[in-house]
Design an enzyme around this catalytic site. Structure first.
Site, PDB file in Angstrom:
ATOM      1  N   HIS A  37       0.988   0.975  -4.933  1.00  0.00           N
ATOM      2  CA  HIS A  37       2.168   0.136  -5.191  1.00  0.00           C
ATOM      3  C   HIS A  37       2.052  -0.601  -6.531  1.00  0.00           C
ATOM      4  O   HIS A  37       3.007  -0.649  -7.305  1.00  0.00           O
ATOM      5  CB  HIS A  37       2.323  -0.911  -4.084  1.00  0.00           C
ATOM      6  CG  HIS A  37       2.554  -0.353  -2.720  1.00  0.00           C
ATOM      7  ND1 HIS A  37       1.621  -0.438  -1.715  1.00  0.00           N
ATOM      8  CD2 HIS A  37       3.617   0.287  -2.183  1.00  0.00           C
ATOM      9  CE1 HIS A  37       2.103   0.103  -0.609  1.00  0.00           C
ATOM     10  NE2 HIS A  37       3.316   0.566  -0.860  1.00  0.00           N
ATOM     11  N   GLN A  61      14.822   3.699   8.661  1.00  0.00           N
ATOM     12  CA  GLN A  61      14.100   4.919   8.314  1.00  0.00           C
ATOM     13  C   GLN A  61      12.987   5.257   9.302  1.00  0.00           C
ATOM     14  O   GLN A  61      12.212   6.171   9.066  1.00  0.00           O
ATOM     15  CB  GLN A  61      13.553   4.843   6.880  1.00  0.00           C
ATOM     16  CG  GLN A  61      12.415   3.870   6.666  1.00  0.00           C
ATOM     17  CD  GLN A  61      12.139   3.670   5.180  1.00  0.00           C
ATOM     18  OE1 GLN A  61      12.944   3.086   4.454  1.00  0.00           O
ATOM     19  NE2 GLN A  61      11.004   4.166   4.710  1.00  0.00           N
ATOM     20  N   LEU A 182      -3.746   6.921  -1.242  1.00  0.00           N
ATOM     21  CA  LEU A 182      -3.575   5.560  -0.724  1.00  0.00           C
ATOM     22  C   LEU A 182      -2.269   5.475   0.053  1.00  0.00           C
ATOM     23  O   LEU A 182      -1.238   5.994  -0.378  1.00  0.00           O
ATOM     24  CB  LEU A 182      -3.560   4.547  -1.871  1.00  0.00           C
ATOM     25  CG  LEU A 182      -4.867   4.360  -2.630  1.00  0.00           C
ATOM     26  CD1 LEU A 182      -4.713   3.257  -3.686  1.00  0.00           C
ATOM     27  CD2 LEU A 182      -6.014   4.011  -1.681  1.00  0.00           C
TER      28      LEU A 182
HETATM   29  P1  AMP Z   1       6.081   2.272   0.882  1.00  0.00           P
HETATM   30  O1  AMP Z   1       5.650   0.832   0.891  1.00  0.00           O
HETATM   31  O2  AMP Z   1       5.169   3.192   1.627  1.00  0.00           O
HETATM   32  O3  AMP Z   1       7.542   2.444   1.254  1.00  0.00           O
HETATM   33  O4  AMP Z   1       5.979   2.741  -0.634  1.00  0.00           O
HETATM   34  C1  AMP Z   1       6.671   2.054  -1.644  1.00  0.00           C
HETATM   35  C2  AMP Z   1       6.559   2.837  -2.921  1.00  0.00           C
HETATM   36  O5  AMP Z   1       5.194   2.978  -3.272  1.00  0.00           O
HETATM   37  C3  AMP Z   1       7.129   4.254  -2.810  1.00  0.00           C
HETATM   38  O6  AMP Z   1       7.804   4.579  -4.016  1.00  0.00           O
HETATM   39  C4  AMP Z   1       5.897   5.081  -2.615  1.00  0.00           C
HETATM   40  O7  AMP Z   1       6.037   6.424  -3.054  1.00  0.00           O
HETATM   41  C5  AMP Z   1       4.901   4.339  -3.486  1.00  0.00           C
HETATM   42  N1  AMP Z   1       3.531   4.652  -3.093  1.00  0.00           N
HETATM   43  C6  AMP Z   1       2.956   4.516  -1.874  1.00  0.00           C
HETATM   44  N2  AMP Z   1       1.686   4.968  -1.895  1.00  0.00           N
HETATM   45  C7  AMP Z   1       1.444   5.415  -3.154  1.00  0.00           C
HETATM   46  C8  AMP Z   1       0.324   6.016  -3.815  1.00  0.00           C
HETATM   47  N3  AMP Z   1      -0.820   6.261  -3.171  1.00  0.00           N
HETATM   48  N4  AMP Z   1       0.451   6.342  -5.114  1.00  0.00           N
HETATM   49  C9  AMP Z   1       1.606   6.111  -5.792  1.00  0.00           C
HETATM   50  N5  AMP Z   1       2.700   5.549  -5.230  1.00  0.00           N
HETATM   51  C10 AMP Z   1       2.620   5.203  -3.933  1.00  0.00           C
END
Ligand code: AMP
Length: 278
Positions: A37, A61, A182
């Site tokens: 993030h 979602q 991650l």
């Molecule tokens: P989330 O909190 O899982 O909804 O993720 C929020 C944002 O962080 C989304 O755009 C995800 O694709 C990105 N994200 C989550 N994990 C990773 C990671 N390991 N590497 C890069 N971006 C990430």
């Protein structure tokens, strides 16, 4: 850094800043933040004047049997990370939807494969909340991670099709030193499950290495990857076009390998670029 909870207050300030010519950057998340993030914040920060990050665990979602109620949370730690990575406003709404909210944003085609096929309604929830958040934050640019590669493709399509005027930037997938992608959901894994979860990235790397060494048959490559997996249930292991997400049937051109699998109740995803040299 300020924490705002009221969508109307944030929208009013964003409107004022845009009117003054400031560039508004946006990184939406569901919280329990990690280096994946914060890498997106680092991408956005030099490209904007005012950086907003949102934390909202979007009920739309999650499927009825998914982990909405136990999704991990750490508001204090999250705020510290956002502040350390140059976020100006951390937007943490209690809810985003009016009680009689009745609009769904649905992107056709791209969302019917991979995770869309396995999680009915998931991407409708994602596109609906991202459209709603864009309406509040009014960003010039928004950064999404390639960790959720299909999500990024679906959002790009929504922004193009609806002429939303937001520059969508993809950030590279960030991994732990041992290769595990991650994810906030890694917190669910027991030590033994975490060790077995490494087989997802191992499978993708084996496929990329074989393609680099001249392997050209998609079926053989998928069998090679599948042999590496040590998971409780495989949702999919597939090779697809990175732009259209159409199945890869062979020949030159960029390809992406995608995997989704379960360790106990925890569902993990990963993906990797594949370069065919043959
Ligand atoms: P989330 O909190 O899982 O909804 O993720 C929020 C944002 O962080 C989304 O755009 C995800 O694709 C990105 N994200 C989550 N994990 C990773 C990671 N390991 N590497 C890069 N971006 C990430």
């Amino acid at each position: 850094m300020r924490i705002l909870r009221d969508p109307a207050a944030l929208a009013a300030e964003a409107l004022q800043r845009r009117a003054r010519g400031e560039r508004v950057g946006f990184v939406p998340t569901m919280g329990f933040l990690h280096a994946g993030h914060t890498s997106l914040m680092d991408i956005a920060r030099p490209r904007c004047d005012w950086l907003v990050t949102s934390i909202y665990v979007n009920p739309l979602q999650f499927g009825p049997t998914e982990d909405l109620d136990r999704y991990p949370r750490d508001p204090q730690g999250d705020a510290e990370k956002c502040s350390a990575h140059g976020v100006d406003v951390l937007f943490m709404p209690d809810t985003l939807y009016a009680p009689d909210h009745s609009t769904t944003v649905k992107v056709g085609g791209l969302q019917e494969v991979l995770c869309g096929a396995k999680r009915p309604g998931h991407f409708d929830g994602v596109t609906t909340v991202v459209a709603r958040l864009f309406g509040v934050v009014q960003p010039n640019l928004a950064v999404f991670g390639e960790k959720d590669f299909q999500q990024l493709a679906v959002i790009r399509r929504m922004v193009r099709d609806l002429a939303m005027g937001v520059e969508v930037i993809g950030g590279p997938l960030v991994r732990d030193a041992d290769g595990l992608a991650l994810s906030s959901r890694n917190a669910y894994l027991s030590p033994e499950q975490r060790r077995r979860a490494l087989s997802l990235s191992r499978a993708l790397r084996a496929m990329a290495a074989a393609a680099g060494d001249g392997a050209a048959d998609p079926g053989a490559l998928l069998a090679l990857g599948a042999a590496q997996l040590d998971v409780d249930a495989l949702d999919y292991l597939e090779l697809r076009d990175p732009d259209t997400l159409a199945p890869y049937l062979g020949g030159p051109g960029p390809v992406r390998a995608f995997v989704a699998a379960r360790l106990g109740p925890t569902r993990l995803i990963d993906n990797l670029a594949i370069e065919f040299t043959a």
